[in-house]
Enzyme design. Structure first.
Site, short mmCIF file in Angstrom:
data_model
loop_
_atom_site.label_atom_id
_atom_site.label_comp_id
_atom_site.label_asym_id
_atom_site.label_seq_id
_atom_site.Cartn_x
_atom_site.Cartn_y
_atom_site.Cartn_z
N LYS A 10 0.99 -1.23 -0.03
CA LYS A 10 -0.01 -0.09 -0.03
C LYS A 10 0.85 1.23 -0.03
O LYS A 10 2.12 1.34 0.16
CB LYS A 10 -1.07 -0.12 1.26
N TYR A 50 -12.73 -2.39 -3.03
CA TYR A 50 -13.13 -2.58 -1.54
C TYR A 50 -14.79 -2.39 -1.56
O TYR A 50 -15.43 -1.57 -0.72
CB TYR A 50 -12.53 -1.29 -0.88
N ASN A 113 -1.67 -0.24 7.43
CA ASN A 113 -1.31 -1.55 7.59
C ASN A 113 -0.53 -2.10 6.76
O ASN A 113 -0.15 -3.37 6.57
CB ASN A 113 -2.42 -2.42 7.97
N HIS A 116 -2.05 -5.50 1.64
CA HIS A 116 -3.35 -6.03 1.72
C HIS A 116 -3.12 -7.27 1.06
O HIS A 116 -2.24 -7.63 0.11
CB HIS A 116 -4.22 -5.18 0.60
N GLU A 127 -10.03 -10.24 -7.27
CA GLU A 127 -8.98 -9.29 -7.23
C GLU A 127 -7.98 -9.36 -7.91
O GLU A 127 -7.17 -8.32 -8.61
CB GLU A 127 -8.39 -9.19 -5.53
P1 CMP Z 1 -7.24 -4.29 4.10
O1 CMP Z 1 -6.74 -5.69 4.48
O2 CMP Z 1 -6.73 -3.61 2.94
O3 CMP Z 1 -8.53 -4.38 3.93
C1 CMP Z 1 -9.64 -3.55 4.17
C2 CMP Z 1 -9.09 -2.29 4.72
O4 CMP Z 1 -9.95 -1.61 5.44
C3 CMP Z 1 -8.24 -2.78 5.87
O5 CMP Z 1 -7.23 -3.42 5.44
C4 CMP Z 1 -7.78 -1.51 6.55
O6 CMP Z 1 -6.69 -0.60 6.01
C5 CMP Z 1 -9.29 -0.79 6.33
N1 CMP Z 1 -10.05 -0.86 7.47
C6 CMP Z 1 -10.66 -2.08 7.92
N2 CMP Z 1 -11.49 -1.80 9.25
C7 CMP Z 1 -11.32 -0.33 9.22
C8 CMP Z 1 -12.06 0.33 10.07
N3 CMP Z 1 -13.03 0.07 11.19
N4 CMP Z 1 -11.43 1.73 10.28
C9 CMP Z 1 -10.60 2.22 9.29
N5 CMP Z 1 -10.34 1.54 8.24
C10 CMP Z 1 -10.58 0.29 8.41
#
Ligand code: CMP
Length: 154
Positions: A10, A50, A113, A116, A127
């Site tokens: 990311k 998403y 984080n 993904h 995806e």
């Molecule tokens: P990812 O694994 O890319 O999948 C969806 C993303 O949404 C997740 O990582 C987080 O970065 C984000 N995400 C999931 N839950 C939340 C939340 N409650 N608030 C903000 N971001 C979120």
């Protein structure tokens, strides 16, 4: 079972210059990168990727983040690769991710984080199609496989 999964490094991973370190983790594990590109996620692609989160309160912030800088998209192949890669990432929130996982070692954030990865076989197919066309996958026989697992483990 031999599987392919979509992995995205990311914007925070690119901005923090962690691309090399994170790719090395997957290579060291014995997984094969079979497609890779750097790109800028558009708002349209973010909504497709998403789709399950589009109506959630955090979606605007998630879209702003994922479109904020380039990402690196990879197709990663290996035995049970979907689960193995998710295990390597750790819990979604870096604050909760176990030490030794990628997020546990490098992230203290829920949004930032770093990586993904597809969460199951159906999302992996969906995806991978979003980021790669069929002719972008590079099939090859990794020469190191016999040094990394027994022939009957396939
Ligand atoms: P990812 O694994 O890319 O999948 C969806 C993303 O949404 C997740 O990582 C987080 O970065 C984000 N995400 C999931 N839950 C939340 C939340 N409650 N608030 C903000 N971001 C979120």
């Amino acid at each position: 079972m031999l599987q392919r999964t979509l992995v995205l490094l990311k914007p925070d991973c690119v901005q923090r210059r962690l691309i090399g370190q994170i790719i090395s983790r997957f290579e060291n594990k014995g997984l094969n990168i079979v497609a890779m590109k750097m790109l800028r996620v558009t708002p349209e692609l973010a909504r497709q990727h998403y789709a399950e989160h589009v109506d959630k309160p955090f979606y605007r912030s998630l879209e702003d983040f994922i479109t904020s800088a380039p990402i690196v998209a990879m197709a990663i192949e290996g035995l049970d690769a979907i689960r193995v890669v998710r295990d390597m990432l750790g819990a979604t929130n870096g604050l909760n991710a176990a030490a030794g996982t990628i997020r546990g070692d490098y992230s203290s954030s829920r949004q930032m984080n770093l990586v993904h990865a597809s969460d199951g076989p159906e999302s992996a197919v969906r995806e991978l199609q979003l980021y790669f066309s069929a002719n972008e996958f590079c099939d090859y026989d990794p020469l190191l496989t016999p040094a990394m697992r027994a022939a009957d483990e396939a």
